[in-house]
Design a protein around this motif. Sequence first.
Motif, short mmCIF file in Angstrom:
data_model
loop_
_atom_site.label_atom_id
_atom_site.label_comp_id
_atom_site.label_asym_id
_atom_site.label_seq_id
_atom_site.Cartn_x
_atom_site.Cartn_y
_atom_site.Cartn_z
N PRO A 54 52.65 59.20 -31.19
CA PRO A 54 53.51 58.03 -30.56
C PRO A 54 54.82 57.70 -31.17
O PRO A 54 55.74 57.10 -30.57
CB PRO A 54 52.49 56.94 -30.58
N GLN A 55 54.80 57.96 -32.46
CA GLN A 55 55.98 57.62 -33.16
C GLN A 55 57.27 58.42 -32.95
O GLN A 55 58.28 58.42 -33.58
CB GLN A 55 55.67 57.42 -34.70
N ARG A 66 41.43 65.64 -35.96
CA ARG A 66 42.22 64.53 -36.66
C ARG A 66 43.73 64.81 -36.35
O ARG A 66 44.11 65.74 -37.01
CB ARG A 66 41.85 64.43 -38.08
N THR A 69 49.66 61.15 -39.32
CA THR A 69 50.99 61.11 -39.35
C THR A 69 51.28 60.38 -40.71
O THR A 69 50.54 59.85 -41.34
CB THR A 69 51.53 60.19 -38.14
N GLN A 70 52.61 60.30 -40.88
CA GLN A 70 53.16 59.84 -42.32
C GLN A 70 52.99 60.66 -43.30
O GLN A 70 51.74 60.56 -43.86
CB GLN A 70 52.70 58.30 -42.30
N ALA A 73 50.56 59.14 -46.18
CA ALA A 73 49.03 59.14 -45.71
C ALA A 73 48.53 60.78 -45.58
O ALA A 73 47.58 60.78 -46.06
CB ALA A 73 49.17 58.52 -44.56
N ARG A 101 52.82 56.60 -57.36
CA ARG A 101 52.99 55.87 -56.05
C ARG A 101 54.33 55.02 -55.96
O ARG A 101 55.23 55.19 -55.13
CB ARG A 101 51.61 55.18 -55.64
N MET A 105 57.55 56.03 -53.56
CA MET A 105 58.12 54.96 -52.12
C MET A 105 59.38 54.45 -52.62
O MET A 105 60.13 54.19 -51.47
CB MET A 105 56.95 53.90 -52.45
N LEU B 72 53.24 48.83 -51.41
CA LEU B 72 52.14 49.58 -51.06
C LEU B 72 51.30 50.48 -52.51
O LEU B 72 49.92 50.23 -52.48
CB LEU B 72 52.37 50.82 -50.33
N GLU B 76 47.50 49.53 -53.27
CA GLU B 76 46.59 50.55 -53.93
C GLU B 76 45.99 50.24 -55.18
O GLU B 76 44.76 50.48 -55.60
CB GLU B 76 47.10 51.89 -53.88
N GLU B 80 42.07 49.69 -56.31
CA GLU B 80 41.41 50.48 -57.34
C GLU B 80 40.72 49.58 -58.45
O GLU B 80 39.69 49.89 -58.97
CB GLU B 80 42.37 51.70 -57.92
N ARG B 95 39.31 59.87 -42.80
CA ARG B 95 39.91 59.82 -41.47
C ARG B 95 40.53 58.26 -41.26
O ARG B 95 41.67 58.12 -40.68
CB ARG B 95 38.99 60.01 -40.19
N ARG B 97 40.96 55.96 -43.79
CA ARG B 97 41.72 55.60 -44.84
C ARG B 97 43.20 56.32 -44.33
O ARG B 97 44.42 55.63 -44.52
CB ARG B 97 41.35 56.35 -46.01
N ALA B 98 43.21 57.52 -43.77
CA ALA B 98 44.52 57.92 -43.34
C ALA B 98 45.20 57.29 -42.23
O ALA B 98 46.23 57.08 -42.09
CB ALA B 98 44.30 59.60 -42.84
N ARG B 101 46.34 53.86 -43.74
CA ARG B 101 47.83 54.17 -44.47
C ARG B 101 48.81 54.50 -43.28
O ARG B 101 50.09 53.93 -43.87
CB ARG B 101 47.26 55.20 -45.52
N ALA B 102 48.76 55.19 -42.41
CA ALA B 102 49.57 55.64 -41.41
C ALA B 102 50.16 54.55 -40.93
O ALA B 102 51.28 54.21 -40.65
CB ALA B 102 49.30 56.88 -40.55
N MET B 105 52.28 52.59 -42.95
CA MET B 105 53.56 53.12 -43.34
C MET B 105 54.54 53.14 -42.23
O MET B 105 55.71 53.27 -42.25
CB MET B 105 53.37 54.25 -43.88
N VAL B 106 54.09 53.11 -40.82
CA VAL B 106 54.89 52.76 -39.86
C VAL B 106 55.81 51.47 -40.37
O VAL B 106 57.04 51.65 -39.83
CB VAL B 106 54.27 52.55 -38.37
N ALA B 148 55.55 52.23 -30.60
CA ALA B 148 54.50 53.22 -31.08
C ALA B 148 53.06 52.57 -31.73
O ALA B 148 52.18 53.04 -31.47
CB ALA B 148 55.25 53.97 -32.32
N MET B 152 49.20 53.49 -30.43
CA MET B 152 48.43 53.83 -31.91
C MET B 152 47.44 52.85 -31.81
O MET B 152 46.18 53.03 -32.23
CB MET B 152 49.05 53.94 -33.14
#
Lengths: 223, 223
Positions: A54-55, A66, A69-70, A73, A101, A105, B72, B76, B80, B95, B97-98, B101-102, B105-106, B148, B152
């Motif tokens: 959708p982005q 699955r 995106t990003q 990620a 990281r 970034m 970010l 993280e 940890e 799944r 976590r992804a 994170r996505a 990050m948007v 977006a 999502m």
Amino acid sequence: MATGLVLYGYWRSSAAYRVRIALNLKGVEYESRPVHLVREGGEQHAAAFREVNPQEMVPCLLDGDRVITQSLAIMEYLDEKYPELETSLLPMDARGRARVRALAMVVACDTHPLGNLRVLQRLESQFGADEAQRAEWSRYWIDTSFKALEVMLADNAATGRYCHGDSPSMADICLVPQYYNALRWKLPLDAYPTVRRICEACNELETFQRAAPEAQPDAPVPA
Amino acid sequence: MATGLVLYGYWRSSAAYRVRIALNLKGVEYESRPVHLVREGGEQHAAAFREVNPQEMVPCLLDGDRVITQSLAIMEYLDEKYPELETSLLPMDARGRARVRALAMVVACDTHPLGNLRVLQRLESQFGADEAQRAEWSRYWIDTSFKALEVMLADNAATGRYCHGDSPSMADICLVPQYYNALRWKLPLDAYPTVRRICEACNELETFQRAAPEAQPDAPVPA
């Protein structure tokens, strides 16, 4: 390694370029599905692709049902899915992971998003920015970040042949496509000798070469 | 929990706001060191702060002799360092976590960096953008991303009271400060009911309230 992974990308998208490098470093095969970001107003805005993301942006990784995106990620996901030490995109220690990281970034949050296609299009539509002004804008932000990255890399004992030690990490994966953009915008590079040295070292690797924009099936054939 | 952590921030910095929420959700104490981003050309550009963070930006977390930049990467790191399940900023499954994170990050890659102080300053200096044009620019990018994010979030069964399930995650931590900015720029919010519902739910939490810009020691006293 056959994986069934599918990558929606575009040859010159910086963020897709990152994911291609990551997949190559991981040694996992994938099917490439190009999305043309410019032709006919941009295939990323078409209904079929909007259902995937959708982005309306690339990259986008499919792993079975699955949709991820990003680019950052996606890289974290690949590192969790294929945790083999020798191809890890992050160091093992918390301090090193935070450093890698953060370096990634600086590019992925504070540099690349300011110079990507949709932002340059908006500068044109809202402020009438011509090509020279868009290039100046892009160079300004890359210069700002490369100056900071130069200090972060040159002044830190953890820097090695690559951004962090002697194997490529998420930081290098983000840096090299940004360096490619710097060359594209004809930014003079003398002020960032460490950035340059590291990117040149990365570009000697077959994994980085195979991910380069010009090596993609959807890249235009040189005249 | 006394930790010795020090956070360089600024009351209205979106990225510092994120880290404050994360620290509160983790339940760890920290010392706050405000860096005034506007006064006298910006304290973040002073030599003393440049030695802490060559990027001349907040937030920046000190943990003993470790300096961690990029919000970010800081989150993280905190996840940890303090891996207690009940305060995890990320779900446990790959799944999830992804996805989290996505979503984060948007905001953190594709929205916030386009509307932060230095970018608005550059729009003014390079294109003469006045306040109304800078507001239009900011609203345009928040609207693009919120549209977006609305899809999502609304179209995904993993969405709960918060962005992912029923406990706040890195995605909510990024979303709420961006929502604060949307209100500040007077963006009409009717088109994003799920975004709005989630942010309102977050803002009922004491951990989010205590991190709000107006609750910070360096916030100006209301007239």
